[in-house]
Design an enzyme around this catalytic site. Structure first.
Site, PDB file in Angstrom:
ATOM      1  N   ASP A 172       3.859  -4.881  -7.431  1.00 36.14           N
ATOM      2  CA  ASP A 172       3.250  -3.460  -6.963  1.00 36.14           C
ATOM      3  C   ASP A 172       3.788  -2.396  -7.591  1.00 36.14           C
ATOM      4  O   ASP A 172       3.552  -1.131  -7.345  1.00 36.14           O
ATOM      5  CB  ASP A 172       3.573  -3.354  -5.416  1.00 36.14           C
ATOM      6  CG  ASP A 172       4.949  -3.517  -5.127  1.00 36.14           C
ATOM      7  OD1 ASP A 172       5.773  -4.646  -5.329  1.00 36.14           O
ATOM      8  OD2 ASP A 172       5.745  -2.607  -4.431  1.00 36.14           O
ATOM      9  N   ARG A 186       3.212  13.783  -8.202  1.00 37.77           N
ATOM     10  CA  ARG A 186       3.162  12.719  -9.268  1.00 37.77           C
ATOM     11  C   ARG A 186       1.737  12.634 -10.055  1.00 37.77           C
ATOM     12  O   ARG A 186       0.826  12.652  -9.376  1.00 37.77           O
ATOM     13  CB  ARG A 186       3.732  11.386  -8.908  1.00 37.77           C
ATOM     14  CG  ARG A 186       3.816  10.232  -9.988  1.00 37.77           C
ATOM     15  CD  ARG A 186       4.906   9.114  -9.556  1.00 37.77           C
ATOM     16  NE  ARG A 186       3.779   8.446  -8.736  1.00 37.77           N
ATOM     17  CZ  ARG A 186       4.542   7.211  -8.078  1.00 37.77           C
ATOM     18  NH1 ARG A 186       5.512   6.817  -8.645  1.00 37.77           N
ATOM     19  NH2 ARG A 186       3.688   6.317  -7.554  1.00 37.77           N
ATOM     20  N   GLY A 201       0.796  -1.083   0.000  1.00 40.08           N
ATOM     21  CA  GLY A 201      -0.018   0.060  -0.059  1.00 40.08           C
ATOM     22  C   GLY A 201       0.765   1.215  -0.076  1.00 40.08           C
ATOM     23  O   GLY A 201       2.151   1.049   0.099  1.00 40.08           O
ATOM     24  N   LYS A 222       4.285  12.355  -3.169  1.00 43.95           N
ATOM     25  CA  LYS A 222       5.202  11.219  -2.849  1.00 43.95           C
ATOM     26  C   LYS A 222       6.093  11.660  -1.813  1.00 43.95           C
ATOM     27  O   LYS A 222       6.776  12.669  -2.106  1.00 43.95           O
ATOM     28  CB  LYS A 222       5.693  10.539  -3.923  1.00 43.95           C
ATOM     29  CG  LYS A 222       6.195   9.385  -3.897  1.00 43.95           C
ATOM     30  CD  LYS A 222       6.882   8.597  -4.993  1.00 43.95           C
ATOM     31  CE  LYS A 222       7.876   7.448  -4.983  1.00 43.95           C
ATOM     32  NZ  LYS A 222       8.147   6.629  -6.104  1.00 43.95           N
ATOM     33  N   ARG A 239       4.251   5.917   1.741  1.00 46.83           N
ATOM     34  CA  ARG A 239       4.791   7.196   1.747  1.00 46.83           C
ATOM     35  C   ARG A 239       4.226   8.090   0.590  1.00 46.83           C
ATOM     36  O   ARG A 239       4.890   8.944   0.027  1.00 46.83           O
ATOM     37  CB  ARG A 239       6.298   7.039   1.657  1.00 46.83           C
ATOM     38  CG  ARG A 239       6.796   6.365   0.269  1.00 46.83           C
ATOM     39  CD  ARG A 239       7.961   6.559  -0.277  1.00 46.83           C
ATOM     40  NE  ARG A 239       8.171   5.273  -0.965  1.00 46.83           N
ATOM     41  CZ  ARG A 239       9.445   5.110  -1.682  1.00 46.83           C
ATOM     42  NH1 ARG A 239      10.081   5.706  -1.679  1.00 46.83           N
ATOM     43  NH2 ARG A 239       9.326   3.635  -2.442  1.00 46.83           N
ATOM     44  N   GLY A 286       7.519   7.301   5.743  1.00 46.61           N
ATOM     45  CA  GLY A 286       6.635   7.827   4.948  1.00 46.61           C
ATOM     46  C   GLY A 286       7.229   9.252   4.279  1.00 46.61           C
ATOM     47  O   GLY A 286       6.521  10.119   3.335  1.00 46.61           O
TER      48      GLY A 286
HETATM   49  P1  AMP Z   1       8.910   0.664  -3.701  1.00 48.75           P
HETATM   50  O1  AMP Z   1       9.213  -0.578  -4.086  1.00 48.75           O
HETATM   51  O2  AMP Z   1      10.168   1.501  -3.481  1.00 48.75           O
HETATM   52  O3  AMP Z   1       7.891   1.429  -4.632  1.00 48.75           O
HETATM   53  O4  AMP Z   1       8.004   0.574  -2.100  1.00 48.75           O
HETATM   54  C1  AMP Z   1       7.593  -0.535  -1.787  1.00 48.75           C
HETATM   55  C2  AMP Z   1       6.753  -0.422  -0.652  1.00 48.75           C
HETATM   56  O5  AMP Z   1       7.502   0.150   0.488  1.00 48.75           O
HETATM   57  C3  AMP Z   1       5.598   0.411  -0.859  1.00 48.75           C
HETATM   58  O6  AMP Z   1       4.485   0.249   0.025  1.00 48.75           O
HETATM   59  C4  AMP Z   1       5.933   1.768  -0.103  1.00 48.75           C
HETATM   60  O7  AMP Z   1       5.072   2.754   0.194  1.00 48.75           O
HETATM   61  C5  AMP Z   1       6.553   1.314   0.972  1.00 48.75           C
HETATM   62  N1  AMP Z   1       7.751   2.267   1.200  1.00 48.75           N
HETATM   63  C6  AMP Z   1       9.082   2.629   0.608  1.00 48.75           C
HETATM   64  N2  AMP Z   1       9.655   3.513   1.230  1.00 48.75           N
HETATM   65  C7  AMP Z   1       8.927   4.090   2.368  1.00 48.75           C
HETATM   66  C8  AMP Z   1       8.874   5.018   3.189  1.00 48.75           C
HETATM   67  N3  AMP Z   1      10.028   5.840   3.590  1.00 48.75           N
HETATM   68  N4  AMP Z   1       8.097   4.972   4.460  1.00 48.75           N
HETATM   69  C9  AMP Z   1       6.890   4.109   4.409  1.00 48.75           C
HETATM   70  N5  AMP Z   1       6.745   3.112   3.370  1.00 48.75           N
HETATM   71  C10 AMP Z   1       7.757   2.998   2.332  1.00 48.75           C
HETATM   72 MG    MG Z   2       6.444   1.032  -5.420  1.00 47.98          MG
END
Ligand code: AMP
Ligand code: MG
Length: 475
Positions: A240, A168, A82, A105, A85, A118
């Protein structure tokens, strides 16, 4: 005039999202506002202030939510991902009637943040801004960057760096993982609702789940072939991070190759090369199979053969698009089956010598104009294999329709790509508060096919000491 929002996703049943306001930040300040994209969307220059773009104020008509999704990350399934961030402000209806998500974002914690803060650091925001806008200028489907703002807060990663938010824009933020979320919960009604929603929003002529699947397969086959035509490696093709609308999304440790090799990997977290350059079509199909799986409850046993037929078409769709993309790069106006060998051969010759992918193709374009291939030839330490290939290519691209061939090549072979060492330079400058290099890079990459002598340096590959071997998530 207020922004024209119509937030259809936020009207879906509650398990699709959680209402979520952005977390306030200390001192929002605009780095860059994409005025031409804003105009396309019917957003005036005063409609979105730095305070709104950083999440401190909410624009009228927005319905801020964090959306739910799951995902296979490097092959392992995580049911609860989900927007951890990111916050979806809503859907902006452009003057031409098109609908686009507007998302912040790096705007603070949500119920999906798990252990994350986040937040986004300025490096990640700048990387995504530059690369997504470059992709758009390269005619490759992608999410866009509407603005980058700094928050005035520091974000702790390996070191403390300035925090930032990227505004974005996407056709939608629905991912393969969005379907997986409801499948994992065995929520058939939600899967049906989501399918109907996606058909209506993205594939209005698709007939039900299988028709939708077929069109998603087609868009992904096209997308990955286009990536490969510019030497792009997404780096984290988790389910995702695969958009249902067929746009490139979630730019993390992505990179454009300098020297060509099919096994190239940049992402420091991709230890086994799962998302290596030449693996991308195979992974796209793997991800699409995961999507297909989520549709089984809707189509039943009887629908499985049709799902298989749709998936089995991927290889041919990809091969056809790959032939078109590389055919255009080589000036082959109507690719023939025999041209596949010509494409494969030049890629093999390039891989053997590790020549610069972008330069080779721009030099080939010039060679067709001038009849002189010495610049292309000079990229090879030992040009003997290239000479053999060149002979075959010259026979194929005879003088017939030469101008049309040159024009096709010029539109397929960019002079400027976001090279890693350039990104590194602009990110380092931004970390110390200097955004001028970032702004100049955006300007160069906005017209990637137009050679402009004042920007000659941007066309050059890195010097040995400038080569970047790994990219980090650094989010
Ligand atoms: P990504 O593959 O980088 O797009 O992120 C994978 C998952 O990790 C997604 O659910 C993002 O929302 C979560 N995520 C990545 N970085 C953060 C962050 N700094 N704080 C909270 N959730 C994160
Ligand atoms: Mg992602």
């Amino acid at each position: 005039m207020p922004i024209h929002f119509d937030n259809s996703f936020a009207k879906l049943p509650p398990q699709f999202f959680s209402p979520q306001l952005p977390t306030k930040v200390a001192a929002p300040s605009m780095i860059k506002f994409n005025a031409s994209l804003a105009t396309e969307m019917g957003i005036g220059s005063d409609d979105l202030t730095a305070n709104m773009l950083a999440g401190n104020n909410i624009p009228d008509g927005a319905t801020p939510i964090a959306t739910a999704y799951s995902g296979h990350q490097f092959g392992g399934f995580s049911p609860h991902l989900g927007d951890g961030r990111a916050i979806l402000l809503g859907e902006v209806i452009s003057p031409n009637g098109s609908r686009h998500d507007l998302q912040l974002k790096g705007s603070g914690k949500t119920m999906f943040s798990r252990n994350g803060d986040g937040r986004a650091n300025i490096g990640a925001v700048i990387r995504e801004y530059v690369v997504s806008e470059a992709m758009h200028a390269l005619n490759i489907p992608t999410t866009r960057a509407l603005a980058a703002v700094t928050t005035g807060d520091m974000v702790q990663r390996e070191t403390a760096t300035p925090g930032a938010v990227l505004a974005r824009v996407a056709s939608s933020h629905i991912r393969v993982g969005t379907f997986q979320f409801h499948y994992a919960r065995r929520d058939k009604a939600a899967l049906q609702t989501l399918t109907d929603y996606v058909v209506k929003r993205h594939y209005p002529d698709a007939d039900g789940p299988i028709g939708m699947l077929a069109q998603v397969i087609d868009s992904q086959a096209n997308l990955v072939a286009k990536w490969m035509g510019v030497g792009f490696i997404h780096g984290v093709m988790n389910t995702d991070n695969m958009s249902i609308a067929g746009e490139t999304i979630d730019y993390g440790p992505c990179a454009f190759m300098d020297n060509y090799h099919p096994e190239t990997v940049f992402s420091s977290i991709d230890r086994h090369g799962r998302y290596a350059f030449a693996n991308q079509p195979k992974i796209a199909l793997w991800n699409l199979s995961q999507l297909a799986q989520t549709l089984v409850p809707l189509v039943g046993e009887a629908g499985i053969p049709m799902i298989e037929t749709a998936l089995n078409r991927f290889d041919d769709l990809f091969a056809a698009e790959f032939a078109t993309v590389f055919g255009q790069k080589l000036g082959l106006l109507a690719p023939k089956p025999a041209d596949a060998a010509l494409v494969e051969d030049i890629l093999n010759v390039m891989a053997d010598s590790g020549v610069d992918f972008t330069l080779l193709f721009t030099h080939l374009t010039t060679s067709l104009q001038t009849g002189d291939a010495s610049a292309a030839r000079a990229l090879f330490d030992d040009p003997r294999d290239f000479d053999v290939w060149l002979e075959a290519w010259r026979l194929r691209v005879d003088d017939w329709q030469k101008d049309t061939r040159i024009a096709a090549m010029a539109l397929a072979n960019p002079v400027y790509i976001p090279r890693n060492h350039r990104l590194e330079t602009v990110i380092n400058a931004a970390n110390s508060g200097d955004y001028a290099p970032f702004k100049e890079l955006i300007q160069v990459l906005a017209k990637p096919f137009d050679h402009r002598p004042e920007f000659d340096a941007y066309a050059l590959p890195p010097k040995p000491e400038q080569v970047i071997h790994a990219t980090f998530c650094g989010t």
